[in-house]
Scaffold this motif. Structure first.
Motif, short mmCIF file in Angstrom:
data_model
loop_
_atom_site.label_atom_id
_atom_site.label_comp_id
_atom_site.label_asym_id
_atom_site.label_seq_id
_atom_site.Cartn_x
_atom_site.Cartn_y
_atom_site.Cartn_z
N VAL A 1 46.49 5.11 -90.18
CA VAL A 1 46.26 6.23 -91.09
C VAL A 1 47.55 7.04 -91.20
CG1 VAL A 1 44.92 8.32 -91.55
CG2 VAL A 1 43.85 6.40 -90.36
N SER A 2 47.89 7.40 -92.42
CA SER A 2 48.89 8.44 -92.67
C SER A 2 48.13 9.64 -93.18
CB SER A 2 49.92 7.97 -93.71
OG SER A 2 50.75 9.03 -94.09
N ALA A 3 48.00 10.66 -92.36
CA ALA A 3 47.18 11.82 -92.67
C ALA A 3 48.07 13.00 -93.04
CB ALA A 3 46.31 12.18 -91.46
N GLU A 4 47.88 13.51 -94.24
CA GLU A 4 48.72 14.59 -94.75
C GLU A 4 47.83 15.76 -95.14
OE1 GLU A 4 52.07 15.33 -98.23
OE2 GLU A 4 51.39 13.30 -97.80
N PRO A 5 47.62 16.71 -94.23
CA PRO A 5 46.76 17.84 -94.56
C PRO A 5 47.44 18.81 -95.52
CG PRO A 5 47.73 18.14 -92.39
CD PRO A 5 48.15 16.77 -92.86
N PHE A 6 46.62 19.64 -96.14
CA PHE A 6 47.13 20.67 -97.03
C PHE A 6 47.85 21.73 -96.20
CE2 PHE A 6 46.94 24.49 -99.58
CZ PHE A 6 47.23 24.03 -100.84
N GLN B 1 50.91 10.89 -84.21
CA GLN B 1 52.34 11.12 -84.09
C GLN B 1 52.82 11.88 -85.32
OE1 GLN B 1 54.68 7.53 -84.05
NE2 GLN B 1 56.63 8.62 -84.09
N ALA B 2 53.52 12.98 -85.09
CA ALA B 2 53.99 13.81 -86.21
C ALA B 2 55.28 13.23 -86.78
CB ALA B 2 54.23 15.23 -85.75
N VAL C 1 53.53 14.95 -91.54
CA VAL C 1 52.56 13.91 -91.84
C VAL C 1 52.17 13.31 -90.50
CG1 VAL C 1 52.15 11.68 -92.94
CG2 VAL C 1 53.49 13.42 -94.12
N TRP C 2 50.90 13.11 -90.28
CA TRP C 2 50.42 12.63 -88.98
C TRP C 2 50.09 11.15 -89.07
CZ3 TRP C 2 50.89 16.05 -85.06
CH2 TRP C 2 51.06 17.39 -85.42
N LEU C 3 50.75 10.36 -88.25
CA LEU C 3 50.62 8.91 -88.28
C LEU C 3 49.75 8.43 -87.12
CD1 LEU C 3 54.35 8.00 -89.03
CD2 LEU C 3 52.51 8.44 -90.67
N THR D 1 43.51 13.50 -99.51
CA THR D 1 42.06 13.63 -99.46
C THR D 1 41.54 13.11 -98.12
OG1 THR D 1 41.77 13.35 -101.85
CG2 THR D 1 39.88 12.81 -100.46
N GLY D 2 40.75 13.92 -97.45
CA GLY D 2 40.10 13.46 -96.23
C GLY D 2 41.03 13.15 -95.09
N SER D 3 42.12 13.89 -94.95
CA SER D 3 43.08 13.56 -93.90
C SER D 3 42.50 13.70 -92.50
CB SER D 3 44.33 14.45 -94.03
OG SER D 3 44.05 15.80 -93.73
#
Length: 272
Positions: free
Chosen positions: A249-254, A119-120, A266-268, A233-235
């Motif tokens: 996971v809260s994934a935050e790519p560069f 989810q964005a 941020v991808w949840l 790191t490692g999103s």
């Protein structure tokens, strides 16, 4: 349900990537760009200065990133990495290079925007502190912290400490580079007592680059406690462990939120 096989940890996932079990042969993908970033953040009215160092690889339409420990990788090291195929980088003797390469590979073959379980969350236009507070409140909400629960926080960010307290959680902070949080909580250096006491654990993706991720994952699996990873790191790596010891996971790519004032995603991810 998680549709990926069970991975023992980071090295197992990397081995599967090298074997072509996750997608195309990484030998056919190339790091066309590589750069090393040194950045610091200090919010107004505070004394805590966050110092961050990153290795970032550009592969096709994706980036792979690894936040570094001070002195872990020389600033000139990135210059030699561009042009390398990902299979070579996944075999590099330096952990940070392997992490960034695996992150880039997984970001190419399964972008967050194509993941059904992602989810964005768009961070709003605003100051670094405003954006950090929105992000960290969302991270804390992923685990639905109950009042009085002990929340292990491995890798301390002060807005996240505040977000845990706002939900009534008791924060158990652990970090190499901090002695006290902004609100005065003592920060410990050793994570084992935190992993033993916590009702749930929130950890940074930087645990991949310092080699502690597998231990945290194994302990969460053993104790059957929820584990949330907030990852720059490692999103793209950490979502592969969703439902396999990682609960959210809260994934935050560069490019990361601190590098922009404009809305960024941020991808949840959360297990059912």
């Amino acid at each position: 349900m998680n549709d990926t096989p069970l991975f023992a940890g980071f090295d197992d996932l990397l081995a599967q990537a090298l074997a072509g079990a996750l997608g195309p042969d990484p030998a056919g993908l190339y790091a066309v760009g590589a750069f090393w970033v040194r950045q610091s953040t200090q919010f107004p009215g505070t004394t805590q200065k966050y110092r961050n160092y990153y290795l970032v690889l550009r592969v096709d339409a994706a980036f792979g990133a690894c936040c570094l420990e001070p002195g872990q990788l020389d600033s000139a090291a990135a210059e030699a990495l561009s042009g390398s195929d990902l299979a070579s980088l996944l075999r590099d003797e330096r952990l940070a290079v392997r992490v960034a390469a695996l992150d880039a590979y997984l970001a190419v073959i399964r972008p967050h925007r194509e993941a059904a379980s992602a989810q964005a969350l768009w961070l709003p236009l605003g100051t670094p502190l405003e954006r950090a507070r929105v992000r960290d409140a969302a991270i804390a909400s992923l685990l639905r912290i109950a009042p009085g629960q002990k929340v292990g926080l491995i890798g301390v960010v002060n807005p996240l400490v505040e977000a845990i307290a706002d939900q009534g959680g008791l924060c158990l902070p652990c970090d190499f580079a901090m002695q006290r949080t902004a609100n005065g909580i003592a920060v410990v250096r050793e994570m084992e007592p935190v992993l033993d006491q916590a009702d749930l654990v929130i950890a940074t993706g930087m645990t991949l680059s310092n080699g502690s991720f597998d231990r945290i994952l194994a302990r969460a699996r053993q104790r059957r406690i929820p584990l949330l990873i907030y990852a720059q790191t490692g999103s793209a790596i950490v979502p592969r462990f969703l439902g396999q010891g990682v609960a959210a996971v809260s994934a935050e790519p560069f490019p990361f939120s601190q590098f922009s004032a404009d809305p960024t995603p941020v991808w949840l991810y959360r297990t059912p």
